[in-house]
Design an enzyme around this catalytic site. Structure first.
Site, short mmCIF file in Angstrom:
data_model
loop_
_atom_site.label_atom_id
_atom_site.label_comp_id
_atom_site.label_asym_id
_atom_site.label_seq_id
_atom_site.Cartn_x
_atom_site.Cartn_y
_atom_site.Cartn_z
N GLU A 1 -1.39 -31.28 16.25
CA GLU A 1 -1.28 -29.83 16.38
C GLU A 1 0.18 -29.39 16.52
O GLU A 1 0.58 -28.39 15.95
CB GLU A 1 -2.11 -29.32 17.55
CG GLU A 1 -3.61 -29.43 17.34
CD GLU A 1 -4.11 -28.63 16.14
OE1 GLU A 1 -3.48 -27.62 15.76
OE2 GLU A 1 -5.13 -29.05 15.56
N TYR B 1 -2.65 -21.31 21.29
CA TYR B 1 -3.32 -21.91 20.13
C TYR B 1 -3.47 -23.42 20.31
O TYR B 1 -4.55 -23.98 20.15
CB TYR B 1 -2.55 -21.62 18.82
CG TYR B 1 -3.08 -22.51 17.72
CD1 TYR B 1 -4.24 -22.17 17.05
CD2 TYR B 1 -2.48 -23.74 17.44
CE1 TYR B 1 -4.78 -23.02 16.10
CE2 TYR B 1 -3.02 -24.59 16.50
CZ TYR B 1 -4.17 -24.23 15.83
OH TYR B 1 -4.72 -25.08 14.91
N ASP C 1 -5.26 -19.61 14.15
CA ASP C 1 -3.98 -19.80 13.49
C ASP C 1 -3.88 -18.74 12.39
O ASP C 1 -4.72 -17.84 12.29
CB ASP C 1 -3.83 -21.22 12.95
CG ASP C 1 -4.80 -21.55 11.81
OD1 ASP C 1 -5.63 -20.68 11.43
OD2 ASP C 1 -4.72 -22.67 11.28
#
Length: 197
Positions: free
Chosen positions: A40, A123, A141
């Site tokens: 990520e 996020y 996103d």
């Protein structure tokens, strides 16, 4: 028999589509929270094709949070070369050090715990919850925000997109739902959409 809502039809269709259409990405084959976190952080502002070889090399050298936490920063940065934004690598190592020192080498499994790590924003924290811990966390996103905006036929502010995503995430299906939304936005519902697909 009650009427099926538009939302339920979209959720069912998206999960069915995702079940057979997701891209085969190595970080999707693990629920190791450290490996998910690395993917990520690498994927922030960087394309999947650039991340693929880098993620594998990084995980090979730093398979656990401990190895990354203990490594010289220069080694971490060397493996990061080509991904840009070296601050992300520094923050990732700083997060690893906090996990080792304050969490006994175990990644936090709460939103608050993940957000307390250096460089980890909403996020990324939600992504780790959904993809490593299989929590019913919705991630937003750029791709997901675009898909949600098109579902609703209007531009969405970031806060509104997150609220919609939170409301829509199917209980017990967050992993597949989030991955399918991401892939739909990345491969079909792009800025110039391929609606026929």
């Amino acid at each position: 028999m009650g009427r099926v809502s538009r939302h339920d039809r979209i959720a069912t269709g998206l999960i069915e589509w995702g079940s057979g259409s997701l891209r085969d990405l190595p970080w999707r084959r693990t629920n190791n929270a450290w490996h998910v976190l690395v993917s990520e952080v690498m994927l922030q502002q960087t394309g999947v094709n650039r991340v693929l070889p880098k993620w594998s090399s990084f995980i090979e050298v730093f398979p656990t949070v401990y190895e990354c936490a203990q490594a010289p920063l220069g080694d971490v940065l060397r493996l990061w070369q080509g991904l840009g934004y070296p601050r992300r690598a520094k923050n990732l190592q700083a997060a690893a050090q906090v996990v080792v020192e304050q969490h006994k080498r175990i990644m936090p499994n709460t939103l608050e715990g993940l957000l307390a790590l250096p460089g980890i924003g909403p996020y990324t924290a939600r992504a780790v919850l959904a993809f490593a811990f299989e929590e019913d966390a919705a991630v937003v996103d750029t791709n997901i925000a675009r898909v949600l905006a098109r579902f609703h036929g209007r531009t969405l502010k970031a806060r509104d997109a997150q609220k919609l995503a939170d409301d829509w995430v199917p209980q017990g299906e967050a992993w597949l739902w989030n991955q399918a939304l991401m892939d739909l936005g990345a491969t079909v519902c792009r800025p110039q959409p391929l609606c026929d697909e």
